[in-house]
Design an enzyme around this catalytic site. Structure first.
Site, PDB file in Angstrom:
ATOM      1  N   ARG A 239      -8.050   1.289  14.166  1.00  0.00           N
ATOM      2  CA  ARG A 239      -8.727   2.166  13.221  1.00  0.00           C
ATOM      3  C   ARG A 239      -8.884   3.529  13.893  1.00  0.00           C
ATOM      4  NH1 ARG A 239     -13.918   3.915  12.915  1.00  0.00           N
ATOM      5  NH2 ARG A 239     -14.873   4.311  10.879  1.00  0.00           N
TER       6      ARG A 239
ATOM      7  N   GLU B  86      -9.220   6.426   9.416  1.00  0.00           N
ATOM      8  CA  GLU B  86     -10.613   6.563   8.998  1.00  0.00           C
ATOM      9  C   GLU B  86     -10.797   8.018   8.591  1.00  0.00           C
ATOM     10  OE1 GLU B  86     -14.914   7.558   9.430  1.00  0.00           O
ATOM     11  OE2 GLU B  86     -13.324   8.236  10.769  1.00  0.00           O
TER      12      GLU B  86
ATOM     13  N   ASP C 199     -21.141   2.866   7.975  1.00  0.00           N
ATOM     14  CA  ASP C 199     -21.587   4.246   7.885  1.00  0.00           C
ATOM     15  C   ASP C 199     -22.455   4.471   6.649  1.00  0.00           C
ATOM     16  OD1 ASP C 199     -21.672   6.735   9.065  1.00  0.00           O
ATOM     17  OD2 ASP C 199     -19.503   6.985   9.095  1.00  0.00           O
TER      18      ASP C 199
ATOM     19  N   ASP D  48     -10.393   6.588  14.374  1.00  0.00           N
ATOM     20  CA  ASP D  48     -11.697   7.139  13.993  1.00  0.00           C
ATOM     21  C   ASP D  48     -11.707   8.662  14.053  1.00  0.00           C
ATOM     22  OD1 ASP D  48     -14.697   6.630  13.556  1.00  0.00           O
ATOM     23  OD2 ASP D  48     -14.665   7.990  15.280  1.00  0.00           O
TER      24      ASP D  48
ATOM     25  N   GLN E  41     -20.716  14.125  22.616  1.00  0.00           N
ATOM     26  CA  GLN E  41     -19.353  13.764  22.209  1.00  0.00           C
ATOM     27  C   GLN E  41     -18.488  15.022  22.241  1.00  0.00           C
ATOM     28  OE1 GLN E  41     -21.113  11.908  18.661  1.00  0.00           O
ATOM     29  NE2 GLN E  41     -19.673  10.203  18.938  1.00  0.00           N
TER      30      GLN E  41
END
Length: 658
Positions: free
Chosen positions: A294, A338, A408, A296, A264
């Site tokens: 959302r 988020e 999560d 993130d 990532q």
């Protein structure tokens, strides 16, 4: 001179002009073929939101870059506005006239993975009736945009923002689902990962192929000099399986910033082209019918040497500018932050100071979630009362997203200063919560799993379904009906707090059926090293079919939750614009929450213990509720002979004037 231009000149004479003439000229050119009414609408929005857009860009970029990017964004917004479905344009108008739509007391969220809830996007559409029965008005489908192959961090390593995971369906299916949900009174919520893309994303692939333009989309360094300098103050998100924040890439022949996993790659928001790319993605998703995005990993978006590179001021400038672009093109779209951050940083994602009410419209109330679990473990409301009472007030135009569980792990965001004010050690309390919910603490019935133990800090996050953390497996194994009653009681009072806070309460898929941990979470390839999959089970539709059987834990929980949801929907006191207050406690085991709505006060009392607790009757009169009614039970709330109102174990009262 056209009527549109004359109208614009009139507005200028009345000092209503907000966007400069040069910007309107760009919009006029882009919308030259559009009907006059659409050009007028776009021009009015441009006047309304231009200052927010320009100020947001100016907080991140040089004046020259901000000017150029602003003009590009106006063209982009105009194109998206023209391409917008007429039904969505009507929704834009409705939401403009009722901007508090997401603050209403009948809002109820539901969050699920598409494949684990409906199998496919089309399968989710087949389950709309189930969602309506529960009272859902907001459906968050976990990451469904095309991820990288193999381990994708649960879908948060996105390889393409414009296609859907092949096994789930197509973008056309997504548009069809969004339409069907909208016609059923349900808003579709999707994730937009802002901090990073997958190594396999087109931008990263071009960078690895030697394209210098796309290399500038990422933070890359030829040696460890700068990475080591940053690492001195950076925490590790996944210390167990992704230590450090940088990864050497053989194709780049450089170190690349990878906050979460090596696959990532963090994107460089200091590059105006990155901002433009994400604005384009937002408008693309909006035109599929997505109503809430959302955002993130929003806290990680901006990097600054010598800091933890979280919650930097530029994050809020970027969000403000993105929101302004969205408002100009498609004002029905709402941003959700988020931001799983400390209590003092949390409210900034709803806007403080110059950003007041200009950034995200809704944000996760991580503090409330953590404090609910803390109260249930410690049977003590005092730390929660102190922490919640000291949070800054959120803008009245925004809303908290309240929740008990999500996809999560649970990180124990207990502020050290808050704990110290009560004579507690924040570190020790976090350790207690980890011990309790992993079942290590003596007498704990919880069945949580430790996730990402960090020996340097002692932090241990926790995975597990809500019912498992509240002891359902233990009660069933022991065939203990009294213990089962306490489990349902803990779930009841916890969700009563989630539903009673105001804002948008969200039910995590399976909580309505008291689903327990998936014991086979590690069997799926790619999941074996990530025990968060234990609280991401597949929906047992055979069990859901028996949801009205009140003799089972699933039936009891469904009935309890559906009743609370139904009561909530009829209470204007729970409109999100009304702040929740925490009065002084009269009993350490009872959390009071007061809401002062124009229709009258509402006092909520939550017994977070397994024993009977009292509340002084004279305090009901203090809040104007001497003749109060508990809206949950429908019963009058009257003190006994000794002058107290008594609350059974894990009771919740929502008291309004009789």
């Amino acid at each position: 001179m056209t009527g549109f231009t004359r109208g614009r000149n009139l507005r200028q004479n009345e000092t209503m002009r907000r966007a400069p003439e040069s910007v309107h000229a760009i919009a006029d050119e882009a919308l030259a073929a559009a009907p006059a009414d659409l050009r007028e609408t776009f021009g009015l929005r441009l006047d309304r939101w231009w200052a927010d857009l320009r100020d947001g860009l100016a907080g991140v970029y040089s004046p020259e870059d901000a000017d150029g990017l602003g003009e590009r964004l106006v063209r982009l917004a105009a194109a998206a506005f023209l391409a917008r479905d007429p039904e969505l344009r009507r929704l834009d108008a409705e939401r403009t006239l009722a901007p508090d739509w997401f603050q209403q007391s009948d809002m109820l969220g539901y969050a699920a993975y598409t494949d684990r809830f409906g199998g496919t996007i089309a399968g989710v559409q087949d389950k709309i009736g189930y969602l309506q029965e529960l009272g859902v008005t907001y459906l968050h489908l976990m990451p469904l945009l095309r991820p990288r192959p193999g381990d994708s961090d649960g879908g948060y390593a996105v390889a393409d923002y414009r296609t859907v995971r092949e096994d789930l369906g197509t973008v056309a299916d997504l548009t069809t689902l969004a339409t069907a949900l909208r016609h059923s009174g349900i808003s579709l919520v999707l994730d937009l990962v802002l901090n990073h893309v997958a190594r396999e994303h087109e931008w990263a692939e071009k960078a690895r192929a030697g394209d210098e333009r796309y290399r500038e989309y990422f933070y890359t360094y030829p040696d460890r000099t700068m990475p080591d300098a940053y690492e001195r103050t950076l925490p590790e998100v996944f210390p167990d399986f992704a230590p450090g924040n940088f990864t050497f890439d053989d194709d780049l022949k450089a170190w690349v910033w990878t906050t979460f996993n090596s696959f990532q790659w963090d994107v460089k928001w200091t590059n105006p082209d990155v901002f433009y790319e994400y604005a384009d993605i937002i408008l693309f998703l909006a035109n599929t019918g997505v109503q809430v995005l959302r955002l993130d990993a929003i806290a990680f978006m901006f990097k600054r040497l010598g800091t933890n590179s979280q919650n930097q001021p530029e994050v809020h400038f970027i969000t403000q500018a993105l929101r302004a672009v969205s408002r100009i093109a498609c004002p029905a779209v709402t941003f959700k932050a988020e931001a799983i951050v400390g209590p003092t940083d949390l409210v900034h994602y709803l806007g403080q100071g110059n950003h007041h009410g200009k950034v995200s419209d809704i944000a996760y109330h991580n503090t409330l979630m953590v404090q609910i679990w803390s109260m249930l473990a410690a049977r003590d409301a005092r730390p929660a009362a102190y922490a919640l009472r000291n949070l800054p007030v959120a803008p009245s135009t925004t809303a908290w997203v309240t929740y008990l569980r999500c996809h999560d792990d649970i990180g124990w965001a207990i502020d050290d200063d808050d704990a110290a004010a009560l004579g507690l050690s924040g570190r020790d309390h976090r350790a207690f919560l980890s011990d309790y919910y992993s079942g290590v603490f003596p007498g704990s019935p919880a069945r949580g799993l430790v996730f990402q133990y960090n020996p340097a800090t002692g932090d241990r996050r926790i995975s597990g379904m809500a019912a498992s953390l509240n002891g359902l497996e233990s009660a069933i194994e022991q065939n203990d009906s009294a213990a089962l009653d306490l489990v349902i009681g803990r779930m009841f009072v916890a969700y009563a707090m989630v539903l009673g806070w105001g804002g948008i309460p969200v039910v995590w898929m399976g909580d309505e059926l008291a689903l327990t941990n998936d014991l086979h979470w590690a069997d799926e390839p790619g999941h074996e090293n990530d025990n968060r999959w234990t609280h991401r089970p597949s929906m047992p539709w055979d069990l859901a079919a028996r949801r009205t059987d009140g003799t089972t834990p699933a039936g009891r929980m469904f009935g309890v939750l559906r009743h609370l949801i139904g009561v909530r929907s009829g209470l204007p006191h729970l409109h999100a614009s009304v702040a929740a207050e925490i009065p002084a406690l009269s009993d350490p085991g009872v959390l009071p929450v007061l809401r002062r709505h124009p229709v009258g006060p509402m006092l909520q009392l939550y017994n977070v213990t397994d024993s009977w607790r009292s509340w002084p009757g004279d305090r009901l009169a203090e809040f104007g509720l001497a003749d109060g009614i508990d809206q949950i039970s429908g019963d009058a709330v009257r003190p006994g002979d000794e002058g107290n109102v008594w609350l059974p174990p894990y009771a919740a009262l929502w008291i309004t004037a009789g």
